[in-house]
Design a protein around this motif. Structure first.
Motif, short mmCIF file in Angstrom:
data_model
loop_
_atom_site.label_atom_id
_atom_site.label_comp_id
_atom_site.label_asym_id
_atom_site.label_seq_id
_atom_site.Cartn_x
_atom_site.Cartn_y
_atom_site.Cartn_z
N VAL A 1 9.27 9.37 3.51
CA VAL A 1 7.78 8.83 4.96
C VAL A 1 7.51 7.08 3.80
O VAL A 1 8.35 6.91 5.05
CB VAL A 1 7.06 9.43 4.53
N PHE A 2 7.33 7.73 2.91
CA PHE A 2 6.89 5.71 2.16
C PHE A 2 7.85 5.63 1.95
O PHE A 2 7.82 4.12 1.65
CB PHE A 2 6.18 7.01 0.83
N ILE A 3 8.36 5.63 0.79
CA ILE A 3 10.02 5.28 0.42
C ILE A 3 11.54 4.45 1.94
O ILE A 3 10.77 3.02 1.84
CB ILE A 3 10.88 5.91 -0.57
N ILE A 4 11.13 4.99 2.85
CA ILE A 4 11.98 4.82 3.92
C ILE A 4 11.38 3.27 4.17
O ILE A 4 11.11 2.44 5.32
CB ILE A 4 12.40 5.18 5.12
N SER A 5 9.47 3.86 4.86
CA SER A 5 8.19 2.14 5.09
C SER A 5 8.48 1.71 4.64
O SER A 5 9.04 0.56 5.08
CB SER A 5 7.39 3.44 5.39
N VAL A 6 8.97 1.52 3.39
CA VAL A 6 8.44 0.69 1.97
C VAL A 6 9.94 -0.38 3.19
O VAL A 6 9.43 -1.85 2.95
CB VAL A 6 8.57 1.03 0.76
N LEU B 1 0.82 -1.02 0.00
CA LEU B 1 -0.11 -0.45 -0.10
C LEU B 1 1.17 0.79 0.46
O LEU B 1 0.94 2.69 -1.03
CB LEU B 1 -0.79 -0.06 1.32
N MET B 2 1.71 1.30 0.78
CA MET B 2 2.50 2.46 0.70
C MET B 2 3.61 3.16 -0.19
O MET B 2 4.28 3.75 -0.32
CB MET B 2 3.53 2.35 2.16
N GLN B 3 4.45 1.70 -1.12
CA GLN B 3 4.55 1.69 -2.32
C GLN B 3 4.04 1.98 -3.32
O GLN B 3 4.04 3.02 -4.64
CB GLN B 3 5.37 0.41 -2.44
N VAL B 4 2.31 2.01 -3.20
CA VAL B 4 1.18 2.76 -4.16
C VAL B 4 1.96 4.01 -4.15
O VAL B 4 1.77 4.44 -4.94
CB VAL B 4 0.31 2.53 -3.85
N LEU B 5 1.17 4.12 -2.80
CA LEU B 5 1.79 6.20 -2.67
C LEU B 5 3.03 6.65 -2.99
O LEU B 5 2.59 8.18 -3.40
CB LEU B 5 1.26 6.23 -1.03
N LEU B 6 3.71 6.07 -3.05
CA LEU B 6 4.99 6.15 -3.47
C LEU B 6 5.19 6.67 -4.24
O LEU B 6 5.40 8.00 -4.98
CB LEU B 6 6.47 5.59 -2.65
N GLY B 7 4.74 5.96 -5.63
CA GLY B 7 4.32 6.05 -6.92
C GLY B 7 3.90 7.09 -6.98
O GLY B 7 4.09 7.92 -7.93
N VAL B 8 2.88 7.44 -6.54
CA VAL B 8 1.33 8.98 -6.29
C VAL B 8 2.43 9.85 -6.31
O VAL B 8 2.52 10.67 -7.04
CB VAL B 8 0.39 8.73 -5.77
#
Length: 425
Positions: free
Chosen positions: A344-349, A314-321
């Motif tokens: 935030v999202f890339i490190i969370s992933v 889910l976080m990777q989808v948001l990262l792309g956006v």
């Protein structure tokens, strides 16, 4: 011969964890050896990011060509593709702390050599570029052996129930360094020049060398005399036959191949898109690092979260956006919050995927499995940077990065609707 690192009594928890939110986030700091390694690694990482900030600007000023930014990143991380698998076997055979110490000493030497070269004003620019690229490659070689040993060492410092927290806190030190390093780098670059930046990076390795020397973990060699290529093949077979590990490895490669060029080419965005100087460039890198720290803190607070795989997707989808939105930012004030969220999202992933892999593998295979993960994770960076650097000769950088963001979201979306076992962990 393989090896095992056994924790001494000093790695046991000092006290029962409290129930407060702050104690939950920093739970792994109750282990003495983990604290030592964390602070040493943070100092060294800050020096590395300081150097990366100065080096990106220095290369752009020397060549005035974006291609060399991608080439330098490729040569600096390409050794991960070449030697990390061997480094994983070595990490399972020999004392991981000694491997790390050797790696740190070599990187210290390379940083000081780079500082001396940058200080000499008589070297022609193109000769200097060749030396920079060579030193980046040699540094990558040292990291190819040190990386698997470092990843395999962390589980020996904490109990299993605190492993996910330790991995997230390790992400925090690296990404907090992304805030501190570029901030110091921007000041040092503006007022003292690049040679001082490289010299400060060399000094920073002293901290992690001291921390490694003080660790109380003991190296206990295991019996057995398997040949290197047999152990290497065994590690590859283990990952390939476990669908969850195979999927996680592919996703980590895609995330770095498609998600990191926006950071690698940040100097181009700063200078050519947002019309900023070195101070503005370092501020963008700092905001990105601050977002990464926030993401790692969030994952540390989550702790032993169920369904880590689904959350990572889910976080990777948001990262792309977010990456797509950044490329269309009309000005830097819109770009700042977007690059923060991307951090935030890339490190969370990354933190979720890394903790999942560590939890799915036994210690006797840990060095080899983590080396395969590192080939995917770190190997995606040079390949993505090189591909982006080549494409900018034909297309605009914002359009290329936007396409990479779209592909990143589509891949994660595919896994979300698939029957992959990674979503069950």
């Amino acid at each position: 011969m393989t090896m095992k690192i056994e924790a001494s009594p000093e790695t046991t928890v000092l006290q029962e964890p409290k129930t407060g939110h702050l104690s939950r986030v920093f739970r792994a700091f109750s282990y003495r050896d983990f604290r030592l390694l964390w602070f040493g690694a943070f100092t060294s990482s800050a020096g590395t990011w300081l150097q990366e900030t100065a080096l990106g600007w220095f290369i752009l000023q020397l060549t005035n060509q974006s291609f060399y930014l991608g080439l330098n990143n490729f040569l600096g991380t390409a050794p991960i593709l070449l030697f990390s698998l061997i480094g994983g076997v070595v990490a399972d055979r020999f004392d991981r702390r000694r491997i790390l110490l050797t790696s740190q000493y070599l990187q210290l030497i390379f940083a000081f050599v780079l500082a001396v070269l940058a200080a000499l004003e008589t070297i022609p620019a193109w000769h200097l570029i060749v030396y920079i690229l060579l030193l980046s490659f040699l540094t990558g070689c040292a990291q190819a052996f040190g990386g698997p040993a470092y990843q395999a060492l962390i589980p020996a410092l904490v109990e299993r129930r605190d492993l996910a927290n330790a991995i997230a806190l390790n992400s925090i030190q690296f990404n907090l360094a992304r805030v501190v390093g570029p901030s110091i780098g921007g000041i040092a670059l503006t007022y003292f020049g690049v040679a001082i930046c490289f010299g400060l990076n060399g000094l920073s390795f002293i901290a992690v060398i001291a921390a490694l020397s003080l660790l109380s973990v003991r190296h206990i060699p295991r019996t057995g005399n398997s040949k290197l290529h047999h152990e290497l093949r065994g590690g590859l077979s283990f990952v390939w036959t476990h669908e969850a590990l195979r999927s996680l490895t592919l996703l980590s490669f895609a995330c770095t191949f498609l998600g990191t060029p926006v950071s690698v080419f940040m100097a181009v965005f700063a200078r050519d898109i947002f019309k900023m100087g070195p101070g503005g460039y370092s501020s963008l890198m700092t905001v990105s690092g601050a977002g990464a720290v926030a993401g790692a803190l969030f994952v540390a607070w989550l702790g032993d979260l169920k369904h880590k795989g689904q959350a990572a997707l889910l976080m990777q989808v948001l990262l792309g956006v977010i990456i797509i939105a950044f490329t269309f930012a009309p000005n830097v004030w819109v770009a700042y919050p977007l690059i923060f969220l991307a951090g935030v999202f890339i490190i969370s992933v990354f933190a979720l995927i890394s903790s999942l892999i560590q939890l799915l593998v036994a210690d006797e295979m840990r060095g080899r499995v983590m080396s395969i993960y590192m080939v995917a994770f770190r190997g995606g960076m040079p390949l993505g940077s090189l591909a982006t650097g080549l494409l900018v000769n034909y297309f605009s950088l914002p359009h290329i990065v936007a396409l990479e963001g779209l592909l990143l979201s589509l891949l994660a979306g595919y896994y979300l609707i698939s029957r992959s076992q990674m979503k069950e962990h």
